[in-house]
Write an enzyme that holds these catalytic residues in place. Structure first.
Site, PDB file in Angstrom:
ATOM      1  N   LEU A  78       0.831  -1.200   0.000  1.00  0.00           N
ATOM      2  CA  LEU A  78       0.000   0.000   0.000  1.00  0.00           C
ATOM      3  C   LEU A  78       0.867   1.253   0.000  1.00  0.00           C
ATOM      4  O   LEU A  78       1.861   1.328   0.723  1.00  0.00           O
ATOM      5  CB  LEU A  78      -0.899  -0.011   1.238  1.00  0.00           C
TER       6      LEU A  78
ATOM      7  N   HIS B   6       7.158  -3.187  10.219  1.00  0.00           N
ATOM      8  CA  HIS B   6       6.669  -3.303   8.841  1.00  0.00           C
ATOM      9  C   HIS B   6       7.613  -2.648   7.831  1.00  0.00           C
ATOM     10  O   HIS B   6       7.742  -3.128   6.699  1.00  0.00           O
ATOM     11  CB  HIS B   6       5.279  -2.667   8.750  1.00  0.00           C
TER      12      HIS B   6
ATOM     13  N   ASP C  89       3.795  -6.299  13.585  1.00  0.00           N
ATOM     14  CA  ASP C  89       4.942  -5.531  13.095  1.00  0.00           C
ATOM     15  C   ASP C  89       4.637  -4.039  13.010  1.00  0.00           C
ATOM     16  O   ASP C  89       5.363  -3.280  12.390  1.00  0.00           O
ATOM     17  CB  ASP C  89       5.407  -6.063  11.735  1.00  0.00           C
TER      18      ASP C  89
ATOM     19  N   GLY D  26      13.532  -0.459   5.081  1.00  0.00           N
ATOM     20  CA  GLY D  26      13.033   0.900   4.904  1.00  0.00           C
ATOM     21  C   GLY D  26      13.801   1.966   5.643  1.00  0.00           C
ATOM     22  O   GLY D  26      14.637   1.690   6.500  1.00  0.00           O
TER      23      GLY D  26
ATOM     24  N   ASP E 215      10.980  -2.104   8.441  1.00  0.00           N
ATOM     25  CA  ASP E 215      12.261  -2.822   8.485  1.00  0.00           C
ATOM     26  C   ASP E 215      12.260  -4.003   7.517  1.00  0.00           C
ATOM     27  O   ASP E 215      13.306  -4.370   6.967  1.00  0.00           O
ATOM     28  CB  ASP E 215      12.534  -3.365   9.895  1.00  0.00           C
TER      29      ASP E 215
ATOM     30  N   SER F  62       3.587  -6.640   2.323  1.00  0.00           N
ATOM     31  CA  SER F  62       2.353  -6.008   2.770  1.00  0.00           C
ATOM     32  C   SER F  62       1.192  -6.348   1.831  1.00  0.00           C
ATOM     33  O   SER F  62       0.885  -7.519   1.627  1.00  0.00           O
ATOM     34  CB  SER F  62       2.572  -4.493   2.881  1.00  0.00           C
TER      35      SER F  62
END
Length: 312
Positions: A44, A278, A256, A284, A280, A110
């Site tokens: 997303l 989320h 996460d 990121g 990591d 994701s």
């Protein structure tokens, strides 16, 4: 004499270091060289490259360096899993036509998890493996909360959609990619528990039948894998950890920061308790992650080698 001995010792020591380094370099050659190309798929609000920053930070480069053919897909930042899946399928077909490869290894993060599942479900003949990282397969409490707080058809919903569309337009502009159709409400619906379970009825491959177990390892010739983090705040130097920590309070189970650990399970669960949030999981925010956990890039490298060993 002492000087000569020292020089000889230093020479031998230097030679051993060089030999060790060379041996290490040689041992890494071909380490990530999978049989089929790897396609990375964002989640997303995702992108391939945004203003010079990769969504999968440093990951394509590391995989390519040691033999993998890696392609980064770009699909709608906000839309349904099916719509994103159709966009991805078109890109996969083009990739296979250009490269001559018979199949691809799909890796999605994701919302990229359900997206790649769709492709594998409707065209299993084109997919060697599906790997979901922090994927939303049984919904997210965050999406449930947002959908519950903002009434359908309300003014607040219209405002939220307008703001989201503006953000997505900016992402498209900065990423320089194709302007895919966007539908924030469709993406929100897809990520709720209700939407995810409905999606699973049509595309059940690899989804666990138990609350927090594993799914089928192989369906229609496609291998299924998954892994995820189970932490929210992992490095005090990462400003995004504040948001992850606060959002993670929505859950009453390991998560996460955006997805519950059990919801990320698909096929063979490699691990679901990495000290990663989320972001990591995709290395990121320029690679800032926990100093006490495996480098996220290493996980992708290890998995590429896992696929290689499996003949994929």
């Amino acid at each position: 004499m002492n000087k000569i001995i020292i020089l000889i010792a230093l020479s031998l020591f230097s030679s051993s270091i060089w030999a060790g380094t060379s041996a290490h370099a040689l041992s890494q050659q071909g380490y990530t060289q999978t049989r089929y190309p790897i396609v990375l798929v964002h989640g997303l609000f995702g992108f391939d490259t945004l203003a010079g920053m990769d969504y999968f930070h440093g990951i394509p480069q590391s995989l390519t360096r040691d033999g993998a053919q890696v392609y980064v897909a770009q699909v709608s930042a906000t839309n349904s899993s099916e719509r994103r899946g159709e966009q991805l399928l078109a890109q996969v077909e083009s990739l296979l036509a250009v490269t001559g490869a018979k199949k691809v290894n799909l890796i999605g993060h994701s919302h990229g998890g359900p997206t790649i599942r769709y492709v594998a479900s409707v065209r299993p003949d084109l997919v060697a493996s599906v790997t979901s990282i922090g994927g939303v397969h049984k919904g997210s409490a965050v999406a449930d909360l947002v959908r519950g707080v903002i009434p359908s058809g309300s003014v607040s919903e219209q405002v939220a959609v307008g703001l989201t569309q503006g953000l997505v337009a900016l992402i498209d502009l900065l990423s320089g990619g194709k302007a895919h159709p966007q539908d924030p409400l469709a993406s929100l619906a897809a990520l709720t528990t209700e939407g995810s379970l409905k999606f699973n009825q049509y595309y059940p491959e690899g989804v666990p039948t138990s609350a927090c177990g594993e799914g089928a390892y192989q369906v229609n010739g496609v291998r299924y894998y998954s892994w995820s983090g189970a932490a929210t705040v992992t490095n005090i130097l990462d400003p995004s950890d504040v948001a992850m920590g606060l959002i993670g309070l929505v859950f009453n189970e390991p998560n996460d920061g955006l997805v519950a650990t059990c919801s990320t399970h698909l096929g063979k669960v490699i691990r679901d308790d990495y000290r990663m949030n989320h972001l990591d999981e995709i290395n990121g925010l320029l690679g800032i992650h926990s100093l006490f956990e495996t480098d996220p890039v290493t996980l992708y490298r290890q998995h590429a080698n896992r696929l290689k060993q499996a003949g994929l």
